[in-house]
Design a protein around this motif. Structure first.
Motif, PDB file in Angstrom:
ATOM      1  N   ASP A  40      39.557  55.672  75.563  1.00 38.07           N
ATOM      2  CA  ASP A  40      38.651  55.747  74.409  1.00 38.07           C
ATOM      3  C   ASP A  40      38.929  57.008  73.588  1.00 38.07           C
ATOM      4  N   HIS A  97      27.807  53.217  78.565  1.00 39.39           N
ATOM      5  CA  HIS A  97      28.907  53.825  77.798  1.00 39.39           C
ATOM      6  C   HIS A  97      28.274  54.404  76.543  1.00 39.39           C
ATOM      7  N   HIS A 108      27.857  57.345  73.410  1.00 40.48           N
ATOM      8  CA  HIS A 108      28.532  58.276  72.512  1.00 40.48           C
ATOM      9  C   HIS A 108      27.537  59.343  72.082  1.00 40.48           C
ATOM     10  N   ASN A 118      32.683  60.367  72.984  1.00 43.44           N
ATOM     11  CA  ASN A 118      31.938  59.953  74.165  1.00 43.44           C
ATOM     12  C   ASN A 118      31.137  61.130  74.706  1.00 43.44           C
TER      13      ASN A 118
HETATM   14 ZN    ZN Z   1      33.391  54.296  73.308  1.00 41.96          ZN
END
Ligand code: ZN
Length: 336
Positions: A45, A238, A240, A280
């Motif tokens: 990512d 997940h 950010h 992230n």
């Molecule tokens: Zn991501």
């Protein structure tokens, strides 16, 4: 919901004993068993969000340093055509190198069946597919509706059953907390997709705050709803850090029962729309938060911060984020 197969993902985790019995070289006492799984996504990512392409040798050194720090799951690459993402052109080589780290599950992102074929051929030990909960995002990103993506996931599952039955397949429901194109994403849309994916036989279904729009109340509510919909198939958070809520959202997900967290060393990737914000959640800060709370991650924070050196070397000039690496560990760490 009935008719779901029993959860199997816990049995497929890499040998927990290995890390539970890992000896901390500084004091020779066994580390406590990990209670949360930190899944490092920086090499995928993070790297695919920066313009520069990290040389393969530096990538491999970085992954080695992450493994040495005690990470047990690393998303090392994305299997997409090299002309689309030159940063990932060495995906197969990276997976093959990373496999030397027994006790670390080597994961790859695949957008479709072709990607899955290539990732499995390279030896990936877990696949993750993104399925957008927002139709607008899905069309813009993969030119497919969310429903068509569920069909793609079914095809990947058939392939997996045929050639690599032990490899878990995860889906991350992207834009689960909001979409820059569509705006609000109805929670029912997210839960309906999760239901179909669970029925299709996906091993883990997580929620991704792709655009950094989620807040802790929302994260807690939606993960709780996901647990009621698909139970133990509920996968990773997940998150950010686009608006600075990454850690607060991670804690909210933890309180809802989530035990797998995606994060990226140095918050690599940033956000082009939010200057100063990491991409992230920063792995170093996430690990610090859990460890400081007495929730064991199995990760050595000193070694984790040392893993920033090969990252910096491979991407000179790229901003790295993280408060813990800036200020350092408290004086008596980790004697709690
Ligand atoms: Zn991501």
């Amino acid at each position: 919901m009935s008719g779901l197969k029993p959860p199997t993902y816990e049995m497929k985790l890499p040998n927990f004993q290995t890390s539970a019995c890992r000896i901390n070289n500084s004091d020779m006492t066994p580390l406590p068993s990990p209670e949360v799984l930190i899944s490092e996504v920086g090499p995928r990512d993070g790297l695919q969000s920066v313009k520069a392409t990290m040389p393969t040798a530096d990538k491999l050194r970085w992954i080695d340093a992450l493994a040495a720090a005690g990470l047990r799951e690393i998303e090392v690459a994305s299997f997409v055509p090299a002309q689309l993402l030159p940063q990932m052109a060495d995906a197969a080589q990276v997976v093959q190198h990373a496999l030397r780290h027994t006790g670390v599950r080597i994961m790859a992102l695949v957008p479709n069946l072709r990607g899955a074929q290539a990732a499995l051929a390279a030896g990936a030990q877990k696949l993750t597919l993104p399925v957008s909960a927002s139709s607008a995002h899905s069309m813009a990103n993969v030119r497919k509706t969310p429903e068509a993506m569920v069909d793609e996931v079914r095809a990947v599952l058939r392939l997996r059953d045929e050639i690599a039955p032990g490899v878990p397949v995860e889906v991350g429901l992207s834009t689960a907390f909001g979409c820059t194109l569509q705006g609000t994403v109805p929670e029912d849309d997210v839960l309906r997709l999760a239901h179909f994916l669970a029925e299709a036989g996906v091993d883990e279904i997580g929620l991704s705050d792709t655009t950094g729009m989620g807040n802790p109340a929302q994260v807690k509510r939606l993960f709780k709803a996901l647990f009621s919909e698909i139970g133990a198939l509920t996968g990773a958070a997940h998150l950010h850090n686009t608006r600075g809520l990454g850690l607060a959202n991670a804690l909210a997900a933890y309180e809802a029962g989530v035990r797998t967290f995606d994060s990226s060393l140095g918050g690599l990737g940033g956000c082009p729309y939010a200057p100063g914000a990491s991409g992230n959640v920063v792995t170093e800060d996430l690990v610090f938060m859990f460890e400081a709370m007495g929730i064991h991650t199995g990760i050595d924070l000193d070694l984790l911060m040392a893993a920033r050196a090969p990252l910096r070397a491979g991407l000179p000039g790229e901003p790295l984020y993280g408060m813990t690496p800036e200020v350092g560990l408290p004086k008596d760490w980790p004697s709690r």
